[in-house]
Motif scaffolding. Structure first.
Motif, short mmCIF file in Angstrom:
data_model
loop_
_atom_site.label_atom_id
_atom_site.label_comp_id
_atom_site.label_asym_id
_atom_site.label_seq_id
_atom_site.Cartn_x
_atom_site.Cartn_y
_atom_site.Cartn_z
N VAL A 18 0.88 17.14 0.96
CA VAL A 18 0.76 18.60 0.79
C VAL A 18 -0.69 19.03 1.01
O VAL A 18 -0.96 20.02 1.70
N THR A 19 -1.64 18.25 0.46
CA THR A 19 -3.05 18.60 0.60
C THR A 19 -3.47 18.68 2.06
O THR A 19 -3.98 19.71 2.52
N PHE A 64 0.83 -1.21 0.00
CA PHE A 64 0.00 0.00 0.00
C PHE A 64 0.86 1.25 0.00
O PHE A 64 0.65 2.17 -0.79
N ILE A 77 -0.54 21.94 -7.07
CA ILE A 77 0.54 21.05 -6.60
C ILE A 77 0.19 19.58 -6.88
O ILE A 77 1.04 18.83 -7.36
N THR A 78 -1.06 19.18 -6.59
CA THR A 78 -1.43 17.78 -6.87
C THR A 78 -1.40 17.52 -8.37
O THR A 78 -1.09 16.41 -8.81
N TYR A 115 4.61 4.43 -7.38
CA TYR A 115 4.37 5.88 -7.46
C TYR A 115 4.30 6.52 -6.07
O TYR A 115 3.73 7.61 -5.92
N THR A 144 2.31 16.91 -9.15
CA THR A 144 2.80 15.60 -8.72
C THR A 144 2.16 14.47 -9.54
O THR A 144 2.62 13.34 -9.50
N ASP A 183 -1.21 3.03 -9.99
CA ASP A 183 -1.69 3.65 -8.76
C ASP A 183 -1.50 5.16 -8.74
O ASP A 183 -2.03 5.82 -7.84
N SER A 184 -0.76 5.71 -9.70
CA SER A 184 -0.53 7.16 -9.68
C SER A 184 -1.85 7.92 -9.87
O SER A 184 -1.99 9.05 -9.42
N PRO A 225 4.92 12.01 -13.04
CA PRO A 225 5.02 10.60 -13.47
C PRO A 225 4.28 10.30 -14.79
O PRO A 225 4.68 9.39 -15.50
N ILE A 231 -4.19 10.10 -7.25
CA ILE A 231 -4.12 11.54 -6.97
C ILE A 231 -5.42 12.22 -7.41
O ILE A 231 -5.79 13.27 -6.88
N ILE A 281 -8.04 13.72 -4.92
CA ILE A 281 -7.92 15.05 -4.30
C ILE A 281 -7.73 16.14 -5.36
O ILE A 281 -8.13 17.27 -5.15
N ILE A 294 -3.50 23.77 -3.83
CA ILE A 294 -3.56 22.31 -3.73
C ILE A 294 -3.81 21.71 -5.12
O ILE A 294 -3.16 20.73 -5.51
N PHE A 351 6.24 8.19 -4.06
CA PHE A 351 6.69 9.58 -3.87
C PHE A 351 5.62 10.58 -4.34
O PHE A 351 5.26 11.50 -3.61
N TYR A 352 5.09 10.37 -5.54
CA TYR A 352 4.14 11.32 -6.11
C TYR A 352 2.80 11.31 -5.40
O TYR A 352 2.25 12.36 -5.07
N VAL A 353 2.28 10.09 -5.13
CA VAL A 353 0.98 9.98 -4.48
C VAL A 353 1.03 10.56 -3.07
O VAL A 353 0.20 11.39 -2.69
N TRP A 354 2.06 10.16 -2.29
CA TRP A 354 2.11 10.63 -0.90
C TRP A 354 2.49 12.09 -0.81
O TRP A 354 2.08 12.79 0.12
N LEU A 355 3.26 12.57 -1.78
CA LEU A 355 3.56 14.02 -1.81
C LEU A 355 2.26 14.81 -2.02
O LEU A 355 1.98 15.78 -1.32
N ALA A 356 1.44 14.35 -2.97
CA ALA A 356 0.17 15.03 -3.26
C ALA A 356 -0.74 15.02 -2.03
O ALA A 356 -1.24 16.07 -1.61
N TYR A 357 -0.93 13.82 -1.44
CA TYR A 357 -1.82 13.73 -0.27
C TYR A 357 -1.23 14.48 0.92
O TYR A 357 -1.96 15.13 1.68
N MET A 369 2.49 2.09 -3.38
CA MET A 369 1.59 2.67 -4.39
C MET A 369 2.00 2.29 -5.82
O MET A 369 2.02 3.12 -6.72
N GLY A 370 2.35 1.01 -6.00
CA GLY A 370 2.71 0.53 -7.33
C GLY A 370 3.90 1.27 -7.93
O GLY A 370 3.99 1.44 -9.14
#
Lengths: 65, 248
Positions: free
Chosen positions: A25-26, A9, B109-110, A15, B113, B52-53, B117, B56, B59, B106, A17-23, A12-13
């Protein structure tokens, strides 16, 4: 459930860095906005009460002289 | 017919009413964003192309669509304040502006990110992205214009005019992906036809859009209440509150 394990989990397959960075920051920025907004009310009321005290001090000094 | 509405423009009634509404908005926002995000992150199926990307989206789309909805709400309030001279409407607009700015940030930025990728770049000077950046600058302009006048009636008028003129940017953002060839994909949610997305992905997305709306509503109520107090410091009911809650 789309993930086999917790590590899967968080990965994130690939990704992660990108997924957790987005969540991250949000929710961090929303958290900061909410905290700032909640503190405003007290700040305003403290400012008004200080103003009231200043006015009362002025009034007292005037009446004694 | 709609005259009963006028009584709610009274600062004290507006303050009390928004205090009553706040817990409902806050609860709904927390529940919806919680459910939508967990559903989107854990239970929604993997995208066959983006892997999985794509998670995002849960949000990014709520933030982007609500950044425009919040702008419309702010501009409507500013218009009501300008035309009918209802100060509470000006205060509501002033309360929404900082929230809209954060939500727009937000969305940007989202988007970055997700773009890195999938597109291979954090940013492109593409119509959709640039117009959304302009929205952020509009919010920042309105906030600083409102902050730069000591006389808040004048400040609200100046900021209100900028807010109303800025509405032109909203259809530009909305239709930018149709008017110009863009790296940004067109919308996945369709109102009149079938959405370009399976329901297992659509439901958490819709829940989060609603959740973000409720969240903006809740934060607006918090800021609106503080703004009412700040603008009515001379009124007896505010002075009573200040004496009760202010430090000695």
């Amino acid at each position: 459930m789309q993930f086999d394990s917790l590590a899967d989990f968080f990965n994130m397959g690939g990704y992660a860095f990108y997924v957790w960075l987005a969540y991250g920051v949000t929710f961090l920025s929303i958290g900061m906005l909410v905290t700032h907004s909640l503190r405003q009310k007290r700040k305003v009321l403290v400012g008004i009460s200080q103003k009231i005290q200043r006015e009362e001090r002025l009034k007292e000094n005037r009446s004694t002289k | 017919m709609w005259k009963w509405l006028h009584s709610y423009a009274d600062p004290e009634r507006a303050y009390n009413l928004s205090g009553k509404l706040l817990p409902w908005f806050a609860m709904l926002a927390t529940a919806l964003v919680g459910i939508g995000s967990v559903w989107g992150l854990v239970f929604a199926p993997v995208d066959y192309q983006m892997g999985d990307s794509y998670r995002i989206i849960f949000i990014h789309v709520p933030a982007a669509s609500m950044s425009m909805a919040a702008y419309m709400a702010m501009a409507t309030s500013a218009f009501i304040g300008l035309v009918w001279q209802i100060k509470s409407a000006d205060w509501a607009a002033a309360a929404i502006a900082p929230i809209g700015a954060v939500i727009t940030l937000i969305a940007l930025i989202t988007g970055a990110t997700w773009g890195k990728p999938m597109w291979g770049t954090w940013w492109v000077w593409d119509a959709r992205l640039t117009a959304e950046l302009v929205l952020l600058f509009l919010y920042l302009g309105i906030i600083s214009l409102y902050a730069s006048f000591e006389d808040k009636v004048l400040a609200a008028r100046a900021a209100g005019i900028l807010a109303i003129v800025g509405v032109i940017n909203i259809p530009i953002i909305k239709y930018s992906v149709e008017w110009w060839s863009s790296l940004h994909q067109p919308s996945t949610i369709r109102i009149t036809e079938k959405s370009a997305m399976p329901t297992e992905m659509l439901y958490p997305l819709l829940i989060n859009i609603l959740g973000f709306g409720m969240m903006i509503g809740a934060i607006t109520l918090i800021r609106f209440r503080a703004e009412i107090l700040a603008r009515n410091g001379m009124r007896p009911w505010v002075r009573e509150l200040a004496k009760a809650e202010g430090v000695k």
